[in-house]
Design an enzyme around this catalytic site. Structure first.
Site, PDB file in Angstrom:
ATOM      1  N   HIS A 121       0.866  -1.177   0.000  1.00 18.85           N
ATOM      2  CA  HIS A 121       0.000   0.000   0.000  1.00 18.85           C
ATOM      3  C   HIS A 121       0.904   1.228   0.000  1.00 18.85           C
ATOM      4  O   HIS A 121       2.018   1.205   0.523  1.00 18.85           O
ATOM      5  CB  HIS A 121      -0.867  -0.045   1.264  1.00 18.85           C
ATOM      6  CG  HIS A 121      -1.939   0.982   1.337  1.00 18.85           C
ATOM      7  ND1 HIS A 121      -1.683   2.294   1.676  1.00 18.85           N
ATOM      8  CD2 HIS A 121      -3.283   0.900   1.144  1.00 18.85           C
ATOM      9  CE1 HIS A 121      -2.819   2.970   1.698  1.00 18.85           C
ATOM     10  NE2 HIS A 121      -3.799   2.154   1.367  1.00 18.85           N
ATOM     11  N   ASP A 198       3.135  -3.757   8.161  1.00 18.18           N
ATOM     12  CA  ASP A 198       1.838  -3.096   8.004  1.00 18.18           C
ATOM     13  C   ASP A 198       0.758  -4.147   8.249  1.00 18.18           C
ATOM     14  O   ASP A 198       0.555  -5.037   7.426  1.00 18.18           O
ATOM     15  CB  ASP A 198       1.746  -2.518   6.591  1.00 18.18           C
ATOM     16  CG  ASP A 198       0.359  -1.974   6.237  1.00 18.18           C
ATOM     17  OD1 ASP A 198      -0.556  -2.034   7.090  1.00 18.18           O
ATOM     18  OD2 ASP A 198       0.200  -1.497   5.096  1.00 18.18           O
ATOM     19  N   GLN A 201      -4.418  -4.930   7.012  1.00 20.75           N
ATOM     20  CA  GLN A 201      -5.331  -5.892   6.386  1.00 20.75           C
ATOM     21  C   GLN A 201      -5.360  -7.252   7.080  1.00 20.75           C
ATOM     22  O   GLN A 201      -6.089  -8.136   6.655  1.00 20.75           O
ATOM     23  CB  GLN A 201      -4.944  -6.081   4.918  1.00 20.75           C
ATOM     24  CG  GLN A 201      -5.146  -4.851   4.061  1.00 20.75           C
ATOM     25  CD  GLN A 201      -6.593  -4.419   3.995  1.00 20.75           C
ATOM     26  OE1 GLN A 201      -7.511  -5.237   4.044  1.00 20.75           O
ATOM     27  NE2 GLN A 201      -6.824  -3.116   3.871  1.00 20.75           N
ATOM     28  N   LYS A 224     -10.159  -0.705  10.822  1.00 22.96           N
ATOM     29  CA  LYS A 224     -10.121  -1.965  10.084  1.00 22.96           C
ATOM     30  C   LYS A 224     -10.602  -3.135  10.946  1.00 22.96           C
ATOM     31  O   LYS A 224     -10.830  -4.226  10.427  1.00 22.96           O
ATOM     32  CB  LYS A 224      -8.689  -2.261   9.622  1.00 22.96           C
ATOM     33  CG  LYS A 224      -8.044  -1.184   8.786  1.00 22.96           C
ATOM     34  CD  LYS A 224      -8.574  -1.131   7.374  1.00 22.96           C
ATOM     35  CE  LYS A 224      -7.684  -0.214   6.528  1.00 22.96           C
ATOM     36  NZ  LYS A 224      -8.127  -0.132   5.125  1.00 22.96           N
ATOM     37  N   CYS A 364      -4.733   2.288  -3.745  1.00 23.20           N
ATOM     38  CA  CYS A 364      -3.504   2.846  -3.141  1.00 23.20           C
ATOM     39  C   CYS A 364      -2.327   1.887  -3.312  1.00 23.20           C
ATOM     40  O   CYS A 364      -1.511   1.706  -2.403  1.00 23.20           O
ATOM     41  CB  CYS A 364      -3.718   3.178  -1.670  1.00 23.20           C
ATOM     42  SG  CYS A 364      -4.989   4.416  -1.378  1.00 23.20           S
TER      43      CYS A 364
END
Length: 407
Positions: A121, A198, A201, A224, A364
């Site tokens: 991303h 990261d 997700q 999220k 993104c």
């Protein structure tokens, strides 16, 4: 009619879109909020609003206690070694930028390498790209296997003795793959590089144990994981955090301020300058409590079943290209696809007319789109409140949209 007992906990799902039942399949962008989260935030503003870490009066002390309890929750959720390794930011993006502005600025120098993947991303790419420009470092990319998984053999080639940072998403927001974080940590640490993860997700869809993963930094956003927007989390190993100068300065991150010098507060307070998003943090705590009550295993089972149904339906449909692994066992709850000769935005507009809300665009992740040789994709992503009727409505509406453009 397939029921899902958790749908009733999310009031927005009673909404209609274009006179059709809301079919929300954009969970990778943001999740909807259960009533428990909405109530917790409303209760704070109605009955508990005060600033934290400042006043000695009862309301302020209670607000501070509620805020700090969530830090403990998050530390436990991530299995951090100590609560001080967790602090609150505005978002995953804010957390990743913080690592760049502190560790990156202090330790990356000319000639060093920063290694990312082609699936990142922009939040875990652009900050490192800009740091490389400022420092005279080299930005390198790990490629993918034929089915869209991270190529570990290429990772071993790209990560060298010159590598200072490896930054990678635990799960892709386009390809639906989960990356081998533990193996990447071993490769990175063997070269004396740090691993920045990261987790935007992955945090809502799998158990995360930062000690087992051996991640040096781990970032995620509350929105999220069924919490509010405007709140992020950054985990960092305590030994690393203790070496870093704060990225922001101001109220409540200090121990003592003199005319020319400042002594910073202890970790993690030194990294939380100013009044934080107190209500948002409380909302995150309520979201974690809610997901814990559902059970992460239960949520995963729902998402895995629906992902299999979605993948099977899309693959069986002529003129559809699915990105990432076609095997449901290798594919997480994010499925990106395209329809032959129809732009992704046109597909999304047609689905919206049927009340089916999905994402279309580059997500993104423009370098990944270039890697895949596409301009955009359609993306459907499921959450714990979705059911098989949602997937059926998507597939049925998609057939209709395809027929419209084909004719």
């Amino acid at each position: 009619m397939t029921t899902n007992e958790y749908r009733q906990d999310f009031p927005i799902l009673q909404t209609k879109i274009n006179d059709e039942p809301l079919t929300y399949l954009d969970n990778a962008a943001t999740s909807q909020k259960p009533q428990a989260v909405i109530d917790a935030m409303a209760d704070f503003y109605a009955h508990g609003n005060a600033n934290v870490h400042r006043g000695v009066y009862t309301l302020a002390a209670q607000a501070t206690d509620r805020y700090e309890v969530v830090r403990d929750q998050v530390a436990q959720w991530l299995n951090a070694a100590r609560r001080e390794e967790v602090f609150f930011t505005r978002s995953t993006t804010d957390s990743l930028n913080w690592v760049v502005q502190t560790y990156g600025e202090q330790f990356v120098t000319a000639g060093d390498e920063i290694v990312v993947t082609v699936m990142e991303h922009h939040s875990n790419l652009v900050p490192w790209q800009q740091l490389a420009h400022r420092k005279g470092a080299t930005l390198k990319y790990i490629g993918l296997t034929a089915d869209g998984q991270l190529d570990l053999a290429d990772a071993r080639k790209q990560i060298t003795a010159k590598t200072k940072v490896v930054a990678v998403a635990q799960a892709s927001n386009v390809l639906g793959v989960t990356n081998p974080i533990k193996q990447l940590a071993q490769i990175a640490h063997a070269q004396n590089a740090i691993l920045v993860v990261d987790g935007a997700q992955s945090i809502a869809h799998m158990a995360v144990d930062v000690q087992d993963l051996d991640a040096d930094f781990y970032a995620f956003s509350a929105h999220k994981i069924y919490g509010p927007t405007g709140v992020g989390v950054l985990y960092g190993k305590y030994d690393l955090l203790s070496q870093l100068t704060p990225a922001q300065f101001g109220g409540e991150m200090i121990s003592d301020v003199d005319w020319q010098t400042t002594e910073f507060a202890a970790i993690p307070e030194r990294f939380e300058a100013g009044t934080p998003n107190i209500c948002g943090v409380i909302g995150l705590g309520a979201a974690l409590t809610y997901l814990q009550s559902v059970g992460l295993d239960t949520a995963q089972a729902i998402e895995q079943r629906l992902t299999k149904q979605l993948l099977t339906g899309l693959i069986a449909m002529p003129g559809i290209t699915v990105y990432g692994p076609e095997s449901p066992e290798l594919h997480g709850p994010v499925v990106a696809f395209n329809v032959d000769n129809v732009h992704a935005h046109d597909i999304a507009t047609g689905l919206d007319l049927a009340g089916v809300e999905i994402r279309a665009g580059h997500h993104c992740a423009q370098p990944l789109m270039r890697y895949l040789h596409v301009n955009a994709t359609v993306r459907a992503s499921v959450g714990l409140y979705n059911n098989s009727d949602d997937v059926d409505r998507l597939l049925t509406a998609l057939e209709s949209v395809k027929e419209f453009f084909e004719s």
